[in-house]
Design a protein around this motif. Sequence first.
Motif, PDB file in Angstrom:
ATOM      1  N   GLY A   1      15.452 -79.986  59.251  1.00 11.02           N
ATOM      2  CA  GLY A   1      15.989 -78.833  58.537  1.00 11.02           C
ATOM      3  C   GLY A   1      14.914 -77.994  57.886  1.00 11.02           C
ATOM      4  O   GLY A   1      13.728 -78.188  58.096  1.00 11.02           O
ATOM      5  N   THR A   2      15.373 -77.058  57.085  1.00  4.72           N
ATOM      6  CA  THR A   2      14.507 -76.156  56.348  1.00  4.72           C
ATOM      7  C   THR A   2      14.727 -76.398  54.863  1.00  4.72           C
ATOM      8  O   THR A   2      15.869 -76.520  54.418  1.00  4.72           O
ATOM      9  N   GLU A   3      13.627 -76.467  54.102  1.00  2.52           N
ATOM     10  CA  GLU A   3      13.722 -76.770  52.680  1.00  2.52           C
ATOM     11  C   GLU A   3      12.894 -75.783  51.865  1.00  2.52           C
ATOM     12  O   GLU A   3      11.889 -75.256  52.348  1.00  2.52           O
ATOM     13  N   ALA A   4      13.290 -75.568  50.616  1.00  2.63           N
ATOM     14  CA  ALA A   4      12.576 -74.666  49.711  1.00  2.63           C
ATOM     15  C   ALA A   4      11.520 -75.446  48.929  1.00  2.63           C
ATOM     16  O   ALA A   4      11.764 -76.575  48.501  1.00  2.63           O
ATOM     17  N   PHE A   5      10.348 -74.812  48.758  1.00  2.92           N
ATOM     18  CA  PHE A   5       9.248 -75.394  47.998  1.00  2.92           C
ATOM     19  C   PHE A   5       8.654 -74.343  47.079  1.00  2.92           C
ATOM     20  O   PHE A   5       8.639 -73.157  47.421  1.00  2.92           O
TER      21      PHE A   5
ATOM     22  N   TYR B   1      -0.043 -80.183  50.428  1.00  3.36           N
ATOM     23  CA  TYR B   1       1.269 -80.577  49.921  1.00  3.36           C
ATOM     24  C   TYR B   1       1.075 -81.474  48.707  1.00  3.36           C
ATOM     25  O   TYR B   1       0.303 -82.434  48.760  1.00  3.36           O
ATOM     26  N   GLN B   2       1.752 -81.148  47.600  1.00  4.78           N
ATOM     27  CA  GLN B   2       1.733 -81.976  46.400  1.00  4.78           C
ATOM     28  C   GLN B   2       3.168 -82.371  46.076  1.00  4.78           C
ATOM     29  O   GLN B   2       3.947 -81.534  45.616  1.00  4.78           O
ATOM     30  N   PRO B   3       3.523 -83.628  46.370  1.00  9.53           N
ATOM     31  CA  PRO B   3       4.895 -84.072  46.132  1.00  9.53           C
ATOM     32  C   PRO B   3       5.302 -83.879  44.678  1.00  9.53           C
ATOM     33  O   PRO B   3       4.451 -83.940  43.796  1.00  9.53           O
ATOM     34  N   PRO B   4       6.568 -83.618  44.389  1.00  9.94           N
ATOM     35  CA  PRO B   4       7.626 -83.655  45.383  1.00  9.94           C
ATOM     36  C   PRO B   4       7.929 -82.308  46.046  1.00  9.94           C
ATOM     37  O   PRO B   4       8.410 -82.278  47.169  1.00  9.94           O
ATOM     38  N   ARG B   5       7.659 -81.146  45.410  1.00 14.12           N
ATOM     39  CA  ARG B   5       8.145 -79.878  45.977  1.00 14.12           C
ATOM     40  C   ARG B   5       7.139 -78.736  45.860  1.00 14.12           C
ATOM     41  O   ARG B   5       7.534 -77.591  45.743  1.00 14.12           O
ATOM     42  N   THR B   6       5.842 -79.022  45.888  1.00 14.19           N
ATOM     43  CA  THR B   6       4.847 -77.966  45.742  1.00 14.19           C
ATOM     44  C   THR B   6       3.946 -77.905  46.964  1.00 14.19           C
ATOM     45  O   THR B   6       3.496 -78.948  47.454  1.00 14.19           O
TER      46      THR B   6
END
Length: 68
Positions: free
Chosen positions: A29-33, A55-60
């Motif tokens: 799918g597609t997710e917002a970050f 990528y820096q978990p969880p959403r950056t």
Amino acid sequence: MVGNTGRVTGRVGAGLVGEVLVHVPERQGTEAFLAYPSVPDETLPIGTPVVVVEYQPPRTVYVARALV
């Protein structure tokens, strides 16, 4: 996550916290970050195609303009 592509949905730039929608094949799918530019002082307007550089978990994510 690094190398995935997406599109800017909230302007990304120096001093701003932008937003991108990234296609995540592992989750089908597609997710917002939340997004920051990987190149200092670069501004990416809404609609710009991007690639995830870091990528820096969880959403950056840090993104760069994708060559299309």
